[in-house]
Design a protein around this motif. Structure first.
Motif, PDB file in Angstrom:
ATOM      1  N   ILE A   1     -30.941  -9.688   5.672  1.00  0.00           N
ATOM      2  CA  ILE A   1     -30.039  -8.562   4.907  1.00  0.00           C
ATOM      3  C   ILE A   1     -28.755  -8.951   2.974  1.00  0.00           C
ATOM      4  CG2 ILE A   1     -28.672  -6.623   5.114  1.00  0.00           C
ATOM      5  CD1 ILE A   1     -28.507  -7.025   8.448  1.00  0.00           C
ATOM      6  N   HIS A   2     -28.912  -8.098   2.407  1.00  0.00           N
ATOM      7  CA  HIS A   2     -28.357  -8.800   1.076  1.00  0.00           C
ATOM      8  C   HIS A   2     -27.986  -7.134   0.995  1.00  0.00           C
ATOM      9  CE1 HIS A   2     -27.958  -9.007  -3.208  1.00  0.00           C
ATOM     10  NE2 HIS A   2     -26.924 -10.261  -2.727  1.00  0.00           N
ATOM     11  N   VAL A   3     -26.050  -7.456   0.881  1.00  0.00           N
ATOM     12  CA  VAL A   3     -25.753  -6.727   0.314  1.00  0.00           C
ATOM     13  C   VAL A   3     -24.695  -6.787  -1.216  1.00  0.00           C
ATOM     14  CG1 VAL A   3     -24.779  -5.455   1.978  1.00  0.00           C
ATOM     15  CG2 VAL A   3     -23.326  -6.838   1.334  1.00  0.00           C
ATOM     16  N   PHE A   4     -24.389  -5.346  -1.856  1.00  0.00           N
ATOM     17  CA  PHE A   4     -24.841  -6.257  -3.602  1.00  0.00           C
ATOM     18  C   PHE A   4     -23.575  -4.923  -3.915  1.00  0.00           C
ATOM     19  CE2 PHE A   4     -26.130  -7.421  -8.063  1.00  0.00           C
ATOM     20  CZ  PHE A   4     -25.756  -9.147  -8.150  1.00  0.00           C
ATOM     21  N   ASN A   5     -22.805  -4.910  -4.622  1.00  0.00           N
ATOM     22  CA  ASN A   5     -21.720  -4.492  -5.036  1.00  0.00           C
ATOM     23  C   ASN A   5     -21.374  -4.951  -7.015  1.00  0.00           C
ATOM     24  OD1 ASN A   5     -18.526  -2.859  -5.252  1.00  0.00           O
ATOM     25  ND2 ASN A   5     -19.842  -1.958  -6.739  1.00  0.00           N
ATOM     26  N   CYS A   6     -21.928  -4.142  -8.044  1.00  0.00           N
ATOM     27  CA  CYS A   6     -21.321  -4.625  -9.208  1.00  0.00           C
ATOM     28  C   CYS A   6     -21.312  -3.643 -10.169  1.00  0.00           C
ATOM     29  CB  CYS A   6     -22.457  -5.499  -9.908  1.00  0.00           C
ATOM     30  SG  CYS A   6     -24.144  -4.777  -9.873  1.00  0.00           S
ATOM     31  N   PRO A   7     -20.713  -3.437 -11.560  1.00  0.00           N
ATOM     32  CA  PRO A   7     -20.691  -2.479 -12.938  1.00  0.00           C
ATOM     33  C   PRO A   7     -22.401  -1.951 -12.707  1.00  0.00           C
ATOM     34  CG  PRO A   7     -19.531  -4.384 -13.483  1.00  0.00           C
ATOM     35  CD  PRO A   7     -20.258  -4.529 -11.919  1.00  0.00           C
ATOM     36  N   ASP A   8     -22.416  -0.605 -13.102  1.00  0.00           N
ATOM     37  CA  ASP A   8     -23.523  -0.229 -12.653  1.00  0.00           C
ATOM     38  C   ASP A   8     -24.399  -0.720 -14.070  1.00  0.00           C
ATOM     39  OD1 ASP A   8     -25.701   1.310 -11.978  1.00  0.00           O
ATOM     40  OD2 ASP A   8     -25.775   3.238 -13.081  1.00  0.00           O
ATOM     41  N   GLU A   9     -25.766  -1.091 -14.304  1.00  0.00           N
ATOM     42  CA  GLU A   9     -26.168  -0.869 -15.351  1.00  0.00           C
ATOM     43  C   GLU A   9     -28.241  -0.983 -15.289  1.00  0.00           C
ATOM     44  OE1 GLU A   9     -26.654  -5.146 -17.405  1.00  0.00           O
ATOM     45  OE2 GLU A   9     -25.065  -5.609 -16.246  1.00  0.00           O
ATOM     46  N   VAL A  10     -28.318  -1.061 -16.243  1.00  0.00           N
ATOM     47  CA  VAL A  10     -29.807  -0.934 -15.971  1.00  0.00           C
ATOM     48  C   VAL A  10     -30.294  -2.290 -16.059  1.00  0.00           C
ATOM     49  CG1 VAL A  10     -32.357  -1.157 -17.001  1.00  0.00           C
ATOM     50  CG2 VAL A  10     -30.595   0.813 -18.141  1.00  0.00           C
ATOM     51  N   GLY A  11     -31.832  -1.978 -14.884  1.00  0.00           N
ATOM     52  CA  GLY A  11     -32.465  -3.062 -14.732  1.00  0.00           C
ATOM     53  C   GLY A  11     -32.122  -4.397 -13.156  1.00  0.00           C
TER      54      GLY A  11
ATOM     55  N   LEU B   1     -38.328  -4.664   3.185  1.00  0.00           N
ATOM     56  CA  LEU B   1     -38.909  -2.937   3.791  1.00  0.00           C
ATOM     57  C   LEU B   1     -37.831  -2.119   4.043  1.00  0.00           C
ATOM     58  CD1 LEU B   1     -38.020  -5.460   7.549  1.00  0.00           C
ATOM     59  CD2 LEU B   1     -39.549  -4.548   6.389  1.00  0.00           C
ATOM     60  N   ALA B   2     -36.825  -2.442   3.021  1.00  0.00           N
ATOM     61  CA  ALA B   2     -35.649  -0.666   3.536  1.00  0.00           C
ATOM     62  C   ALA B   2     -34.299  -1.676   2.577  1.00  0.00           C
ATOM     63  CB  ALA B   2     -35.672  -0.123   4.836  1.00  0.00           C
ATOM     64  N   ALA B   3     -34.098  -0.012   1.304  1.00  0.00           N
ATOM     65  CA  ALA B   3     -33.380  -0.830   0.824  1.00  0.00           C
ATOM     66  C   ALA B   3     -32.478   1.138   0.220  1.00  0.00           C
ATOM     67  CB  ALA B   3     -33.985  -0.736  -0.936  1.00  0.00           C
ATOM     68  N   GLU B   4     -31.547   0.902   0.525  1.00  0.00           N
ATOM     69  CA  GLU B   4     -30.681   2.078   0.211  1.00  0.00           C
ATOM     70  C   GLU B   4     -29.491   1.560  -1.011  1.00  0.00           C
ATOM     71  OE1 GLU B   4     -29.070   4.164   3.982  1.00  0.00           O
ATOM     72  OE2 GLU B   4     -28.948   2.395   4.236  1.00  0.00           O
ATOM     73  N   ILE B   5     -29.572   2.830  -2.103  1.00  0.00           N
ATOM     74  CA  ILE B   5     -28.605   2.124  -2.848  1.00  0.00           C
ATOM     75  C   ILE B   5     -27.223   3.666  -3.539  1.00  0.00           C
ATOM     76  CG2 ILE B   5     -28.915   2.533  -5.393  1.00  0.00           C
ATOM     77  CD1 ILE B   5     -31.205   1.570  -5.130  1.00  0.00           C
ATOM     78  N   PHE B   6     -25.862   3.453  -3.725  1.00  0.00           N
ATOM     79  CA  PHE B   6     -25.151   4.598  -4.213  1.00  0.00           C
ATOM     80  C   PHE B   6     -24.816   3.809  -5.450  1.00  0.00           C
ATOM     81  CE2 PHE B   6     -20.535   5.594  -2.996  1.00  0.00           C
ATOM     82  CZ  PHE B   6     -20.795   7.009  -3.116  1.00  0.00           C
ATOM     83  N   VAL B   7     -24.463   4.523  -6.063  1.00  0.00           N
ATOM     84  CA  VAL B   7     -24.018   5.170  -7.980  1.00  0.00           C
ATOM     85  C   VAL B   7     -22.747   6.468  -7.725  1.00  0.00           C
ATOM     86  CG1 VAL B   7     -24.082   5.228  -9.957  1.00  0.00           C
ATOM     87  CG2 VAL B   7     -25.771   4.198  -8.680  1.00  0.00           C
ATOM     88  N   PRO B   8     -22.295   6.235  -7.439  1.00  0.00           N
ATOM     89  CA  PRO B   8     -21.030   6.831  -7.102  1.00  0.00           C
ATOM     90  C   PRO B   8     -20.564   7.822  -8.806  1.00  0.00           C
ATOM     91  CG  PRO B   8     -19.804   5.115  -6.684  1.00  0.00           C
ATOM     92  CD  PRO B   8     -21.308   4.750  -7.068  1.00  0.00           C
ATOM     93  N   HIS B   9     -20.779   9.118  -8.920  1.00  0.00           N
ATOM     94  CA  HIS B   9     -20.381   9.828 -10.338  1.00  0.00           C
ATOM     95  C   HIS B   9     -19.954   9.676 -10.591  1.00  0.00           C
ATOM     96  CE1 HIS B   9     -21.263  13.454 -12.494  1.00  0.00           C
ATOM     97  NE2 HIS B   9     -20.539  13.881 -12.514  1.00  0.00           N
ATOM     98  N   LYS B  10     -20.118   9.380 -12.051  1.00  0.00           N
ATOM     99  CA  LYS B  10     -19.506   9.108 -13.351  1.00  0.00           C
ATOM    100  C   LYS B  10     -18.227   7.942 -13.135  1.00  0.00           C
ATOM    101  CE  LYS B  10     -19.058  13.430 -14.764  1.00  0.00           C
ATOM    102  NZ  LYS B  10     -17.534  15.097 -15.226  1.00  0.00           N
ATOM    103  N   LYS B  11     -18.515   7.109 -12.297  1.00  0.00           N
ATOM    104  CA  LYS B  11     -17.515   5.898 -12.349  1.00  0.00           C
ATOM    105  C   LYS B  11     -18.826   4.711 -11.970  1.00  0.00           C
ATOM    106  CE  LYS B  11     -14.723   7.517  -8.938  1.00  0.00           C
ATOM    107  NZ  LYS B  11     -13.340   7.508  -9.529  1.00  0.00           N
ATOM    108  N   GLN B  12     -19.594   4.622 -12.182  1.00  0.00           N
ATOM    109  CA  GLN B  12     -20.610   3.225 -13.625  1.00  0.00           C
ATOM    110  C   GLN B  12     -20.089   2.106 -12.858  1.00  0.00           C
ATOM    111  OE1 GLN B  12     -22.299   3.497 -16.493  1.00  0.00           O
ATOM    112  NE2 GLN B  12     -22.572   5.654 -15.340  1.00  0.00           N
ATOM    113  N   THR B  13     -20.690   1.671 -11.583  1.00  0.00           N
ATOM    114  CA  THR B  13     -20.407   0.857 -10.320  1.00  0.00           C
ATOM    115  C   THR B  13     -21.757   1.334  -9.785  1.00  0.00           C
ATOM    116  OG1 THR B  13     -19.247  -0.319  -8.818  1.00  0.00           O
ATOM    117  CG2 THR B  13     -18.651   1.869  -8.372  1.00  0.00           C
ATOM    118  N   PHE B  14     -22.295  -0.034  -9.118  1.00  0.00           N
ATOM    119  CA  PHE B  14     -23.674  -0.243  -8.388  1.00  0.00           C
ATOM    120  C   PHE B  14     -23.430  -0.270  -7.372  1.00  0.00           C
ATOM    121  CE2 PHE B  14     -27.490  -1.953  -7.198  1.00  0.00           C
ATOM    122  CZ  PHE B  14     -28.343  -1.352  -7.056  1.00  0.00           C
TER     123      PHE B  14
END
Length: 346
Positions: free
Chosen positions: A64-74, A91-104
């Motif tokens: 299992i890996h969780v990752f949080n960083c500033p949002d950017e391409v790639g 096997l599975a991945a879930e992504i959340f990019v808050p609206h107008k927050k530029q964080t991934f």
């Protein structure tokens, strides 16, 4: 790992499909399994099946890996490449990019062969990506290889949450190792709780509290070698000094939908207020009473036919279920900090 959380189902959010983020385009598609990205949508039979971990080769294990960083391409491309280059499969991945927050934010589950990707090397590989994207958080867990989470349970007179946790631990439903139980209430040697603890070799520590002495120093001495604490209806307020000295997370269960009905006897408060929708909230403990970031909430209904006894029974059932689910989510890295007092709960 210090995770503070807030229930976030109502967040305005932007969810991205993996394929879109690999190309750098934010979309409003729902989260999808990596295995279904190239599947045709013409019929269910045409879909690429999601791998069942129970059918995997004995040489493979799950990470299992969780990752949080500033949002950017790639970002997704690099994370996927890291796993694939070592022969792993997502096997599975879930992504959340808050609206107008530029964080991934991303949580992914993958399988790999430890012989081809040693555990220490895995940490190094994800650390490189963390450095590349200036990650705020990058945490890896391999349940079959990493030490199980060690916890201490604190309880008072009420037994329902404590009993449920002990039985869940016994049945292997909770991924924790209960090191001991601490209580400000003394229990007799022939009670159900004491017989259970003695049978399983779990120490019980009675630390009687007074208005002027909450026995926090004694508690600290007993919980040093733990990953987090669980308050299973522990009816004492932990001070800010205790929380700072402990330095790790403390999970509490509370009747009701916080911040309503704080403090003692919340069921009676809600019953007398005539509420028809009851709840339970699992949250992290902070120095502000019952205002810590929320991990999990559950609700049920009551009617004019309920009396205080049935009301309390329904409430206690919710509390047990909610606390157990919160502990599982925490251990499975499903809870990530979001802003000052909120969270992403995958």
């Amino acid at each position: 790992m210090r995770l503070l959380t807030r229930f976030c189902s109502s967040f305005p959010q932007q969810t991205t499909s993996v394929g879109a983020r690999r190309g750098g385009i934010n979309t409003h598609n729902t989260n999808r399994h990596y295995n279904s990205l190239n599947a045709s949508s013409s019929s269910a039979a045409d879909q690429v099946p999601v791998l069942d971990p129970s059918s995997l080769s004995p040489s493979l294990t799950r990470g299992i890996h969780v990752f949080n960083c500033p949002d950017e391409v790639g970002i997704v491309a690099k994370l996927s490449e890291c796993i694939a280059s070592k022969g792993g499969n997502i096997l599975a991945a879930e992504i959340f990019v808050p609206h107008k927050k530029q964080t991934f934010y991303q949580r992914s589950e993958f399988i790999f062969n430890p012989a081809n990707w040693p555990r220490a090397q895995m940490d190094e590989d994800f650390l490189k990506i963390s450095t590349r994207f200036k990650a705020v958080r990058s945490v890896v867990r391999v349940p079959d290889l990493d030490p199980i989470h060690k916890i201490v349970v604190l309880a008072s007179k009420q037994d329902h949450c404590l009993v449920d946790l002990l039985h869940g631990w016994q049945d292997g439903k909770l991924p924790v190792d209960i090191k001991c139980v601490i209580s400000n209430h003394e229990r007799g040697p022939n009670t159900h709780i004491m017989r259970f603890l003695e049978r399983h070799g779990i120490p019980y520590h009675h630390l009687g509290t007074t208005k002027d002495d909450k026995r926090e120093e004694g508690i600290l001495n007993l919980v040093q070698d733990t990953d987090f604490l669980v308050l299973a209806r522990y009816m004492q307020v932990l001070s800010a000094n205790f929380l700072k000295a402990y330095g790790k997370d403390v999970i509490n269960i509370h009747h009701g939908l916080l911040p309503s009905f704080k403090g003692g006897n919340p069921s009676k408060q809600a019953f007398e207020a005539g509420v028809k929708l009851i709840g339970a909230t699992a949250h992290f403990v902070t120095k502000e009473l019952d205002e810590g970031p929320i991990i999990e909430q559950m609700v049920d209904t009551v009617s004019h036919r309920d009396n205080l006894l049935t009301y309390v029974q329904k409430s206690q059932n919710l509390e047990k279920q909610c606390l157990a689910k919160a502990i599982k989510s925490y251990c499975q890295l499903r809870v990530l900090p979001y802003e000052q007092n909120r969270t992403v709960v995958f």
